[in-house]
Each structure stands twice: as structure tokens, then as C-alpha cells.
Design a protein around this motif. Structure first.
Motif, mmCIF file in Angstrom:
data_model
loop_
_atom_site.group_PDB
_atom_site.id
_atom_site.type_symbol
_atom_site.label_atom_id
_atom_site.label_comp_id
_atom_site.label_asym_id
_atom_site.label_seq_id
_atom_site.Cartn_x
_atom_site.Cartn_y
_atom_site.Cartn_z
ATOM 1 N N ALA A 1 75.289 113.485 24.874
ATOM 2 C CA ALA A 1 75.462 112.065 25.190
ATOM 3 C C ALA A 1 76.533 111.934 26.275
ATOM 4 O O ALA A 1 77.450 112.763 26.364
ATOM 5 N N LYS B 1 68.730 110.029 31.456
ATOM 6 C CA LYS B 1 69.204 108.877 30.676
ATOM 7 C C LYS B 1 69.057 107.642 31.558
ATOM 8 O O LYS B 1 69.800 107.457 32.521
ATOM 9 N N ASN B 2 68.067 106.834 31.276
ATOM 10 C CA ASN B 2 67.830 105.584 32.018
ATOM 11 C C ASN B 2 67.825 105.822 33.526
ATOM 12 O O ASN B 2 68.447 105.081 34.293
ATOM 13 N N SER C 1 73.540 105.282 33.194
ATOM 14 C CA SER C 1 72.452 106.115 33.703
ATOM 15 C C SER C 1 73.016 107.464 34.116
ATOM 16 O O SER C 1 74.128 107.535 34.654
ATOM 17 N N VAL D 1 69.136 109.031 25.197
ATOM 18 C CA VAL D 1 68.860 109.979 26.279
ATOM 19 C C VAL D 1 67.370 110.308 26.212
ATOM 20 O O VAL D 1 66.912 110.952 25.269
ATOM 21 N N GLN D 2 66.620 109.843 27.204
ATOM 22 C CA GLN D 2 65.158 109.955 27.125
ATOM 23 C C GLN D 2 64.669 111.404 27.133
ATOM 24 O O GLN D 2 63.661 111.723 26.483
#
Length: 476
Positions: free
Chosen positions: A56, A76-77, A61, A43-44
Motif C-alpha cells: 500500500a 493504483k488508480n 495514484s 491497489v488494483q
């Protein structure tokens, strides 16, 4: 009459199956295994310093944004490209509402809008030549996810748009244009319904930006919040068609019901997996959550988890006047907004930590307010481009020097430089030693000469003294 009833019942069942049940192309075991792999993806937003740590999720994405500030709260993406499936219809409904008249507009079902359907596609049994209101059509698009209605809406609205091509083609082109205006950079639509096409894709971030515009359309929000809708008899059908809400977080007696959910759209194909848009409002913040390519039965729990995370860890704040004055001084940008400017910040963050950048959107100059490198708010502004250019040039000059130093020490050049420096130092030391040695020799020679001269002077004085004594004795 009985045959028509059976057809409608079958159509309804097919619609429900298409929207809510994964097709047999992906087994439950495979779906769960893929979900576990997606769950482990990073998770960026959790990698941002001083940013609240988010949960999470099982989607490949996922994103949560503040619909008002466009700040990304969970990421996340978010820029990965995926097949959207039926969440495409949010763009279709938005474009239809912006270009059509929901009070008087009419939609005619064409032969093409029915013929393109394949077994398993969601539809509500519309017949070629039937006419319904644009409002009823949008209920069919957003609630029933009816593909033939989406196709017909594109044709009818597209016929009113300027440009070349058929009404359908002009509508699809307008979908891409409008998505770009809303900030989408990873989106390419080729149809208004979302049925599988390898050239039809988008990203979680793009769909969140598109969906945030729904808050500006109360007529669409009302449609999405409706549990059940009935399309009455038409020019070709004497009986009514009734369909229900598919987004489980909007259904109060469903286990997945979410009290802050105010709208959304579901989607599924074998290739896309489960996709979901959810709009939420807790009275303080308007949030948009998008999750894409989720396998298994996790998407509603994921959505609840990251919406709760956003509501609990972030606040929407009006930007203080002193901060805007600081932006004017540091970024050479004067806000032109007549309304207050807002930012979305972690609950324990201070506006004193905000930084400023300038840019452009749709031909307009913008001031971006950032926190830890993340854009948390923005506003239209007058920007002194010359001052900004000077500042950037100075920063580039400083960065260039620092980069040169960094490159020197990261590459092999530092070895040569150190060796050269060592040679110079050794040479200097040798020169110093030689100079000192010569100076010492010169000093010693001078000292010996002076001593010799002093001895000679003393001897002369002694001889003179002896001669003087001898002369004195003789006179006596």
C-alpha cells in the motif's frame, strides 16, 4: 553588485522553498489525515489473479511500469486524472530535446516568461533579454524546476515548429500531440511548467509512458543525474548561477538515496500535492515509477517500496520462438520486429500461459502479449485482418449465445420458461397416462372377447362330441 547577489540568494531560497516545502495552504495535520485516507485506497494490481501482491502507498495514484515492454507491474488508480505540478517539465524537456539542438541551440528569455511569475514560484532569476544555451536551459528546467526558463524554452522551440499561433501556443499543442503518440489518453497540457490550472491534468499511467521515453535520450538522463550545475555569465549577467538536484533519491548522502535511481523529477503545488517521477535501473530492468497527489512526507518511502517490489517479483524475458509461432497461429499476427521481443512477467510465471491480442498504435498493427488479462509485452506485427475478423465473429456468436442464456437466467424470463416447461411436462405425462389407459381397456376388451369365443368354441365341440356318441350307440 551586492544587490544582484542578494537577489540571486533570494531567488535560490525561493526556488528551494517552492520545490521542497509544502505551502501553508495545507496544514500538516490535514495532509497527514488525507494521506491516511489515500493509503486505504485499493491497489488494483493486487486484484489480478496470480499476480504478486504489492504494498500500500500514500499516494492517490501510483504506478510502476517496465520502460521497455510498457508492462504495468504495479497499479493504483493509474488512470485517474490529477494535477501534475512540475513533473510537467519532463514533457517540456523531452519535446525540446526532440525538436532542438542541444549543441548549438539558444534560448532567449522574453518579458512574458518573467512577467507571468507569481510570489512563491520556482525560478532562477533570469532577466528579459538574457540568452543561454538550450542545454543550460534544460538543466534549469529539470534540476532547478525554473518556471521562467520552462516558459522561455516553450517559446523558443515553439517558434521552430509548424502550425498557427505563437511559439508558446504551438509548443503546448505539440506537448499534447506528442503525449498522445506515446500512449497518453488522460492528459491535457495547457502550459510547459505545471503551475496550477484546472484544465492542466494527466494521469500516473500517462506520465509513466511519457517518462519511459527518457531512457532513449542519454543527454536528458545525464542532466537528471547531475547533482549540481552552473550557468555561467550571460549577455546581461556577469555572475554565474548555480543550482542543485532536488530529487532526493539521486543524492548519495541523502537518507532517501536509492542505488538504482537514474533520473526523475519532483513536483508540488497546494492543489496537486506532492508528485514524483523516478527512473530506476538495476542492470536487468528499466523501471518508471510515478506517484501523484501524495500528502505528508511519504512519497520517497512509497517510491522505494514499490520499486523494490517490482525488482524482486518480476523478470524481463525474451519471448521464445515457439510462443511467437503460437501467436501467429492463434492471433494471425506475424511479428515484424527485427529486435527480440520481450515480456515482463511475475518471477514464477511461464510463457506457456501467455495469450495474444491484436490492435493498432499510431497507425501500425500490433501484437499484444497478455498474462492474466494484463498486457506484459507488445510488438509490431503483420496482422491477417480477415482471419481476425472471422475469429472475432465466431467468438461474438458464441458469446451472444452464452449471454442470452445468462440473461435468461439472470432475468425473470426463466420463471416463464420454467413454467412453460412444467406445463409441457405435465401435458406429456397426462397424454401418456391416457394412452396407457386406453390401451389397457382395449387389451381387456380383446382378452374378454377371445375368452368368450374360446368358451363358445369349446361348447360347440362338446355338443358335437355328444351327438357323435349318441349316433354310435344307435348303430350298435
Amino acid at each position: 553588485m551586492m544587490k544582484r547577489k542578494m537577489k540571486k540568494i533570494l531567488a535560490g531560497l525561493l526556488c528551494i522553498a517552492a520545490v521542497t516545502v509544502p505551502a501553508s495552504g495545507v496544514s500538516a495535520a490535514d495532509a497527514e489525515e488525507e494521506a491516511k485516507q489515500s493509503y486505504a485506497l485499493p491497489v488494483q494490481s493486487n486484484e489480478v489473479e496470480n499476480w504478486p501482491e504489492g504494498p500500500a502507498v500514500y499516494g492517490k495514484s501510483a504506478i510502476v511500469i517496465d520502460a521497455d515492454t510498457k508492462a504495468v507491474l504495479y497499479a493504483k488508480n493509474i488512470d485517474d486524472e490529477h494535477y501534475p505540478a512540475s513533473i510537467t517539465k519532463v514533457m517540456t524537456a523531452l519535446l525540446a530535446a526532440e525538436n532542438g539542438d542541444l549543441e548549438t541551440g539558444r534560448v532567449t528569455i522574453s518579458q512574458e516568461s518573467v512577467d507571468f511569475l507569481e510570489p512563491g514560484d520556482a525560478y532562477i532569476g533570469m532577466r528579459p533579454g538574457e540568452e543561454i544555451s538550450l542545454t543550460d536551459a534544460l538543466y534549469g528546467v529539470l534540476l532547478a524546476s525554473a518556471n521562467e526558463v520552462s516558459y522561455a524554452v516553450a517559446e523558443n522551440i515553439g517558434n521552430t515548429l509548424s502550425g498557427t499561433g505563437t511559439g508558446y501556443e504551438k509548443f503546448v499543442a505539440a506537448m499534447n500531440d506528442r503525449a498522445g503518440e506515446l500512449g497518453a489518453t488522460h492528459t491535457h497540457f495547457v502550459n510547459p511548467h505545471g503551475l496550477q490550472d484546472e484544465n492542466h491534468y494527466t494521469s500516473a499511467h500517462d506520465m509513466a509512458l511519457i517518462s519511459s521515453e527518457l531512457f532513449s535520450h542519454p543527454e536528458l538522463m545525464e542532466i537528471m543525474q547531475t547533482y549540481e550545475h552552473t550557468i555561467g555569465p550571460t549577455n546581461l549577467e556577469t555572475e554565474s548561477r548555480t543550482f542543485q538536484q532536488r530529487h532526493e533519491m539521486l543524492v548519495s548522502w541523502n537518507d532517501h538515496y536509492y542505488e538504482y535511481c537514474v533520473g526523475g523529477k519532483t513536483g508540488y503545488t497546494d492543489e496537486a500535492g506532492n508528485t514524483l517521477i523516478t527512473l530506476a535501473d538495476n542492470g536487468k530492468m528499466h523501471l518508471v515509477c510515478v506517484e501523484m497527489e501524495t500528502r505528508g512526507q511519504h512519497i520517497y518511502d512509497d517510491t522505494r517500496s514499490i520499486l523494490d517490489y517490482a525488482f524482486e517479483n518480476f523478470t524481463r524475458q525474451e519471448v521464445e520462438s515457439s510462443v511467437l509461432e503460437q501467436a501467429q497461429e492463434e492471433a494471425h499476427a506475424t511479428v515484424t520486429e527485427t529486435e527480440p521481443v520481450y515480456v515482463s512477467l511475475p518471477a514464477d510465471a511461464s510463457q506457456e500461459d501467455l495469450k495474444f491480442e491484436t490492435g493498432e498504435e499510431n497507425g501500425e498493427s500490433m501484437l499484444y502479449l497478455t498474462y492474466e488479462g494484463q498486457t506484459v509485452g507488445k510488438a509490431k506485427a503483420d496482422v491477417d485482418e480477415k482471419a481476425v475478423a472471422r475469429k472475432e465473429k465466431e467468438e461474438q456468436g458464441t458469446a451472444s449465445v452464452l449471454d442470452t442464456i445468462k440473461n435468461v437466467f439472470e432475468g425473470r424470463q426463466w420463471i416463464v420458461i420454467v413454467a412453460a416447461a412444467a406445463v409441457i411436462i405435465v401435458a406429456v405425462v397426462i397424454l401418456i397416462l391416457v394412452f396407457r389407459r386406453r390401451r389397457r381397456r382395449s387389451f381387456l376388451r380383446t382378452s374378454r372377447r377371445q375368452k368368450r369365443l374360446e368358451r363358445q368354441r369349446r361348447r360347440r365341440m362338446k355338443r358335437a362330441a355328444r351327438r357323435s356318441r349318441r349316433r354310435g350307440r344307435k348303430r350298435w
